[in-house]
Design a protein around this motif. Structure first.
Motif, mmCIF file in Angstrom:
data_model
loop_
_atom_site.group_PDB
_atom_site.id
_atom_site.type_symbol
_atom_site.label_atom_id
_atom_site.label_comp_id
_atom_site.label_asym_id
_atom_site.label_seq_id
_atom_site.Cartn_x
_atom_site.Cartn_y
_atom_site.Cartn_z
ATOM 1 N N GLY A 151 0.827 -1.197 0.000
ATOM 2 C CA GLY A 151 0.000 0.000 0.000
ATOM 3 C C GLY A 151 0.856 1.240 0.000
ATOM 4 N N HIS A 152 0.187 2.389 -0.009
ATOM 5 C CA HIS A 152 0.877 3.671 0.004
ATOM 6 C C HIS A 152 0.156 4.630 0.954
ATOM 7 C CE1 HIS A 152 2.264 1.898 -3.768
ATOM 8 N NE2 HIS A 152 3.353 2.567 -3.521
ATOM 9 N N TRP A 153 0.902 5.559 1.479
ATOM 10 C CA TRP A 153 0.334 6.614 2.308
ATOM 11 C C TRP A 153 1.063 7.902 1.980
ATOM 12 C CZ3 TRP A 153 2.693 9.016 6.764
ATOM 13 C CH2 TRP A 153 3.998 8.595 7.021
ATOM 14 N N LEU A 154 0.473 9.007 2.345
ATOM 15 C CA LEU A 154 1.057 10.310 2.050
ATOM 16 C C LEU A 154 1.680 10.915 3.303
ATOM 17 C CD1 LEU A 154 -1.646 11.904 -0.264
ATOM 18 C CD2 LEU A 154 0.525 10.839 -0.919
ATOM 19 N N TYR A 155 2.973 11.055 3.272
ATOM 20 C CA TYR A 155 3.693 11.738 4.336
ATOM 21 C C TYR A 155 3.524 13.238 4.131
ATOM 22 C CZ TYR A 155 7.511 13.657 7.044
ATOM 23 O OH TYR A 155 8.254 14.394 7.931
ATOM 24 N N ASP A 156 3.165 13.932 5.167
ATOM 25 C CA ASP A 156 2.954 15.382 5.117
ATOM 26 C C ASP A 156 1.942 15.756 4.036
ATOM 27 O OD1 ASP A 156 3.376 17.979 6.070
ATOM 28 O OD2 ASP A 156 5.034 18.347 4.673
ATOM 29 N N GLY A 157 1.048 14.831 3.742
ATOM 30 C CA GLY A 157 -0.015 15.093 2.788
ATOM 31 C C GLY A 157 0.404 15.146 1.333
ATOM 32 N N SER A 158 1.716 14.905 1.053
ATOM 33 C CA SER A 158 2.138 15.058 -0.341
ATOM 34 C C SER A 158 3.188 14.061 -0.826
ATOM 35 C CB SER A 158 2.668 16.475 -0.570
ATOM 36 O OG SER A 158 3.810 16.706 0.235
ATOM 37 N N VAL A 159 3.930 13.431 0.055
ATOM 38 C CA VAL A 159 4.990 12.514 -0.360
ATOM 39 C C VAL A 159 4.474 11.078 -0.245
ATOM 40 C CG1 VAL A 159 7.358 11.740 0.039
ATOM 41 C CG2 VAL A 159 6.739 14.134 0.466
ATOM 42 N N LYS A 160 4.345 10.395 -1.380
ATOM 43 C CA LYS A 160 3.803 9.041 -1.432
ATOM 44 C C LYS A 160 4.876 8.037 -1.016
ATOM 45 C CE LYS A 160 1.310 6.014 -4.608
ATOM 46 N NZ LYS A 160 0.802 5.890 -5.987
ATOM 47 N N LEU A 161 4.586 7.275 0.046
ATOM 48 C CA LEU A 161 5.519 6.293 0.579
ATOM 49 C C LEU A 161 4.894 4.902 0.579
ATOM 50 C CD1 LEU A 161 6.884 8.310 3.627
ATOM 51 C CD2 LEU A 161 7.856 8.135 1.335
ATOM 52 N N LYS A 162 5.725 3.900 0.354
ATOM 53 C CA LYS A 162 5.254 2.520 0.257
ATOM 54 C C LYS A 162 5.314 1.802 1.604
ATOM 55 C CE LYS A 162 7.675 -0.831 -1.813
ATOM 56 N NZ LYS A 162 8.294 -1.657 -2.851
ATOM 57 N N VAL A 163 4.310 0.959 1.845
ATOM 58 C CA VAL A 163 4.232 0.092 3.019
ATOM 59 C C VAL A 163 3.917 -1.312 2.525
ATOM 60 C CG1 VAL A 163 2.969 -0.412 5.145
ATOM 61 C CG2 VAL A 163 3.369 1.955 4.488
ATOM 62 N N GLN A 164 4.570 -2.310 3.111
ATOM 63 C CA GLN A 164 4.264 -3.700 2.775
ATOM 64 C C GLN A 164 4.044 -4.499 4.048
ATOM 65 O OE1 GLN A 164 7.759 -4.771 0.425
ATOM 66 N NE2 GLN A 164 6.435 -4.915 -1.367
ATOM 67 N N ILE A 165 3.179 -5.487 3.944
ATOM 68 C CA ILE A 165 3.058 -6.499 4.988
ATOM 69 C C ILE A 165 3.524 -7.803 4.376
ATOM 70 C CG2 ILE A 165 1.491 -7.832 6.444
ATOM 71 C CD1 ILE A 165 -0.186 -5.338 6.815
ATOM 72 N N THR A 166 4.459 -8.444 5.051
ATOM 73 C CA THR A 166 4.976 -9.730 4.583
ATOM 74 C C THR A 166 4.628 -10.822 5.585
ATOM 75 O OG1 THR A 166 7.144 -9.373 5.617
ATOM 76 C CG2 THR A 166 6.889 -8.646 3.327
ATOM 77 N N GLU A 167 4.560 -12.034 5.095
ATOM 78 C CA GLU A 167 4.334 -13.208 5.944
ATOM 79 C C GLU A 167 5.628 -14.003 5.996
ATOM 80 O OE1 GLU A 167 2.201 -17.173 4.928
ATOM 81 O OE2 GLU A 167 0.653 -15.779 5.641
ATOM 82 N N THR A 168 5.949 -14.493 7.174
ATOM 83 C CA THR A 168 7.162 -15.279 7.359
ATOM 84 C C THR A 168 6.898 -16.384 8.372
ATOM 85 O OG1 THR A 168 9.535 -15.140 7.883
ATOM 86 C CG2 THR A 168 8.043 -13.730 9.161
ATOM 87 N N ASN A 169 7.795 -17.336 8.458
ATOM 88 C CA ASN A 169 7.637 -18.419 9.430
ATOM 89 C C ASN A 169 8.543 -18.217 10.641
ATOM 90 O OD1 ASN A 169 10.207 -19.065 8.512
ATOM 91 N ND2 ASN A 169 9.794 -21.231 8.336
ATOM 92 N N PHE A 170 9.039 -17.004 10.828
ATOM 93 C CA PHE A 170 10.079 -16.772 11.817
ATOM 94 C C PHE A 170 9.853 -15.466 12.565
ATOM 95 C CE2 PHE A 170 14.261 -14.819 12.678
ATOM 96 C CZ PHE A 170 14.773 -15.774 13.534
ATOM 97 N N LYS A 171 10.009 -15.515 13.868
ATOM 98 C CA LYS A 171 9.994 -14.320 14.714
ATOM 99 C C LYS A 171 11.342 -14.282 15.434
ATOM 100 C CE LYS A 171 7.575 -12.259 18.643
ATOM 101 N NZ LYS A 171 6.477 -12.448 19.596
ATOM 102 N N PRO A 172 12.151 -13.247 15.184
ATOM 103 C CA PRO A 172 13.485 -13.233 15.776
ATOM 104 C C PRO A 172 13.451 -13.057 17.292
ATOM 105 C CG PRO A 172 13.049 -11.168 14.632
ATOM 106 C CD PRO A 172 11.887 -12.074 14.361
ATOM 107 N N ASP A 173 14.492 -13.596 17.924
ATOM 108 C CA ASP A 173 14.607 -13.479 19.377
ATOM 109 C C ASP A 173 14.969 -12.057 19.775
ATOM 110 O OD1 ASP A 173 17.620 -13.086 19.774
ATOM 111 O OD2 ASP A 173 17.583 -14.899 18.546
ATOM 112 N N SER A 174 14.849 -11.779 21.067
ATOM 113 C CA SER A 174 15.162 -10.446 21.579
ATOM 114 C C SER A 174 16.660 -10.244 21.759
ATOM 115 C CB SER A 174 14.471 -10.228 22.921
ATOM 116 O OG SER A 174 15.061 -11.066 23.911
#
Length: 92
Positions: free
Chosen positions: A12-35
């Motif tokens: 997807g995309h969103w507008l930073y400061d109402g004018s700069v189009k920035l990309k966002v992704q959601i990914t799926e993985t089988n791994f959650k890293p440790d702390s």
């Protein structure tokens, strides 16, 4: 178990400061890293395997600038992304 490469679920995309189009992704993985902190409880301290989601945010140059890893559900990832990027719209 090996870490699999993540696959893109949503873009997807969103507008930073109402004018700069920035990309966002959601990914799926089988791994959650440790702390990495030996003082944390075992379930946080150690790598976890299962189905997890990550939110990736990119700058206007297309470089990755922010990543939230290990979200338990797609719905939770979408809600968090929308809270952080209020004008976010997902591509179809």
């Amino acid at each position: 178990m090996n870490r699999d490469s993540s696959k893109t679920i949503l873009t997807g995309h969103w507008l930073y400061d109402g004018s700069v189009k920035l990309k966002v992704q959601i990914t799926e993985t089988n791994f959650k890293p440790d702390s990495g902190d030996f003082l944390d409880p075992e379930d946080i301290r150690n790598d976890q395997f299962g189905t997890y989601y990550n939110i990736l945010q990119y700058c206007h140059e297309g470089k990755l600038v922010s990543q939230v890893q290990g979200i338990a559900s797609l719905e939770e990832a979408q809600e968090l992304a929308k809270r952080n990027c209020q004008s976010l719209t997902w591509s179809i």
